[in-house]
Design an enzyme around this catalytic site. Structure first.
Site, PDB file in Angstrom:
ATOM      1  N   SER A 165      -8.832  -4.977  -4.472  1.00  0.00           N
ATOM      2  CA  SER A 165      -7.987  -5.726  -5.412  1.00  0.00           C
ATOM      3  C   SER A 165      -6.624  -6.054  -4.813  1.00  0.00           C
ATOM      4  O   SER A 165      -6.207  -5.463  -3.809  1.00  0.00           O
ATOM      5  CB  SER A 165      -7.787  -4.950  -6.717  1.00  0.00           C
ATOM      6  OG  SER A 165      -6.629  -4.149  -6.652  1.00  0.00           O
ATOM      7  N   ALA A 166      -5.936  -6.988  -5.500  1.00  0.00           N
ATOM      8  CA  ALA A 166      -4.584  -7.404  -5.103  1.00  0.00           C
ATOM      9  C   ALA A 166      -3.601  -6.246  -5.157  1.00  0.00           C
ATOM     10  O   ALA A 166      -2.537  -6.282  -4.522  1.00  0.00           O
ATOM     11  CB  ALA A 166      -4.107  -8.513  -6.034  1.00  0.00           C
ATOM     12  N   LYS A 167      -3.950  -5.212  -5.922  1.00  0.00           N
ATOM     13  CA  LYS A 167      -3.005  -4.125  -6.158  1.00  0.00           C
ATOM     14  C   LYS A 167      -2.762  -3.257  -4.925  1.00  0.00           C
ATOM     15  O   LYS A 167      -1.790  -2.498  -4.890  1.00  0.00           O
ATOM     16  CB  LYS A 167      -3.485  -3.268  -7.326  1.00  0.00           C
ATOM     17  CG  LYS A 167      -3.480  -4.009  -8.647  1.00  0.00           C
ATOM     18  CD  LYS A 167      -2.065  -4.333  -9.089  1.00  0.00           C
ATOM     19  CE  LYS A 167      -2.039  -4.892 -10.500  1.00  0.00           C
ATOM     20  NZ  LYS A 167      -0.704  -5.052 -11.025  1.00  0.00           N
ATOM     21  N   ASP A 168      -3.627  -3.372  -3.902  1.00  0.00           N
ATOM     22  CA  ASP A 168      -3.362  -2.638  -2.657  1.00  0.00           C
ATOM     23  C   ASP A 168      -2.010  -3.058  -2.084  1.00  0.00           C
ATOM     24  O   ASP A 168      -1.289  -2.255  -1.482  1.00  0.00           O
ATOM     25  CB  ASP A 168      -4.432  -2.948  -1.605  1.00  0.00           C
ATOM     26  CG  ASP A 168      -5.772  -2.332  -1.945  1.00  0.00           C
ATOM     27  OD1 ASP A 168      -5.869  -1.645  -2.973  1.00  0.00           O
ATOM     28  OD2 ASP A 168      -6.731  -2.561  -1.174  1.00  0.00           O
ATOM     29  N   ALA A 200       0.736  -1.277  -3.976  1.00  0.00           N
ATOM     30  CA  ALA A 200       0.692   0.174  -3.744  1.00  0.00           C
ATOM     31  C   ALA A 200       1.352   0.495  -2.411  1.00  0.00           C
ATOM     32  O   ALA A 200       2.220   1.380  -2.318  1.00  0.00           O
ATOM     33  CB  ALA A 200      -0.756   0.661  -3.764  1.00  0.00           C
TER      34      ALA A 200
END
Ligand SMILES: Cc1ncc(COP(=O)(O)O)c(C=O)c1O
Length: 342
Positions: free
Chosen positions: A54-57, A60
């Site tokens: 996901s884009a959330k890497d 993070a």
């Protein structure tokens, strides 16, 4: 920009030394069939190519690096976040790589796959009821704040109110899309949760092309669209829905409303059907929110002409939704049987 994963200190490598090097530089895929159907040029930014799918890497990695630089996170420390899953997975992955403890408060509407994948990466998951107000001490937001006070040496990354969330996308997603679209992008269509993706990416793209149009995609049941239109935070418009990651019952600082030209709400069923069609027709296996973003493009199709270049974001991977939108029984029971659903 993130380093080219195959280039380390200017040397081409055949192997990588850290999964963190694999974050970003995701493909931009031109969708020929959908472009023909809609009479415009349509591209999908495939964020499921990140190692945590996901884009959330991106956020993070960036939030942890910034916390380390500023001394908020020290060796042996604990990262805490309130997350529907994807940010948690990125944080859990980065914490494994860097040796931190990871504690995540998660709303109990999150899919089983998401919760189990967080646990697989060593995160401690604290399940909280989804159907309570955000200021209720049982909510996943409040629980994260309480835990951050209780656990010594902890860093609460607080993605909804952390500028580094937007900055990650300003530094990476925006420049990537600009280059990959050969500077032609005219419209950016993106789901909104914390707002980090749409705000950071759009800030960069609008700096490059001030005429770029940004379309924020929200869920029916979220308070964001009403806030965009009226400037008022009104919880009476909120109700429970199934699309994970999209929409809010709070107004996150990260949503840069001034950069968003239009907000559109999409229903759970329409988003799910569109995600399934995207997978079946184009082999692009995105999550529920990717279906929402593409559905928005269909609903707004009259806005786009043959000269336009429209990019929508596929935030995460469909394999995270095998027990929900890609499961016929679940779809029937939770969405198709509800006559009032759009
Ligand atoms: C699957 C999915 N789509 C979209 C979003 C929205 O992204 P953002 O929080 O950057 O607005 C999220 C956020 O959690 C998500 O998990």
């Amino acid at each position: 920009m993130w380093p080219n994963p195959l280039t380390i200190n200017g040397q081409k490598q055949k192997y990588t030394t850290s999964l963190a090097d694999q974050i970003g530089n995701t493909p931009l895929l031109r969708l020929e069939g959908i472009s023909d159907e809609l009479g415009t040029n349509v591209y999908a930014k495939l964020e499921y190519f990140n190692p945590g799918l996901s884009a959330k890497d991106r956020i993070a990695a960036h939030m942890i690096e910034k916390a380390e630089k500023l001394g908020h996170l020290k060796p042996g420390g604990t990262v805490i976040e309130a997350t529907s899953g994807n940010t948690g997975l990125g944080l859990a992955m980065m914490c494994r790589i860097k040796g931190y403890r990871c504690v995540l408060t998660v709303a109990d509407k999150a899919s089983k796959e998401k919760i189990n994948s967080l646990k697989s990466l060593g995160a401690e998951v604290v399940l909280c009821p989804a159907k309570v107000a955000p200021d209720d001490p049982r909510s996943y937001y409040q629980k994260a704040i309480t835990l951050a006070k209780e656990i010594e040496g902890s860093y609460y990354s607080n993605q909804n109110f952390n500028d580094d969330n937007c900055e990650a996308h300003y530094l990476s997603t925006g420049p990537e899309i600009w280059e990959q679209s050969e500077h032609k992008i005219t419209h950016f269509v993106c789901t909104v949760g914390t707002g980090g993706t749409i705000s950071g990416t759009s800030r960069f793209l609008k700096e490059m092309n001030p005429n770029l149009q940004v379309i924020g995609v929200d869920a029916f049941g979220s308070v964001l669209t009403n806030y965009f239109k009226t400037g008022e935070y009104d919880m009476s418009v909120a109700y429970s829905y199934k699309m994970e990651g999209v929409g809010k019952t709070i107004i996150p600082d990260c949503v840069a409303f001034k950069l968003i030209d239009e907000f559109i709400q999409i229903g759970d069923l329409a988003a799910a059907k569109r995600a399934r069609k995207l997978a079946a027709d184009e082999a692009v296996w995105g999550g529920h929110s990717a279906g929402g973003a593409l559905e928005a493009l269909y609903e707004l199709k009259d806005k786009f002409g043959p000269e336009d270049h429209v990019v929508f974001l596929v935030s995460d991977h469909g394999s995270k939704y095998l027990s929900t939108i890609y499961n016929d029984e679940w779809l029937k029971e939770h969405l198709e049987s509800k006559a009032y659903l759009i």
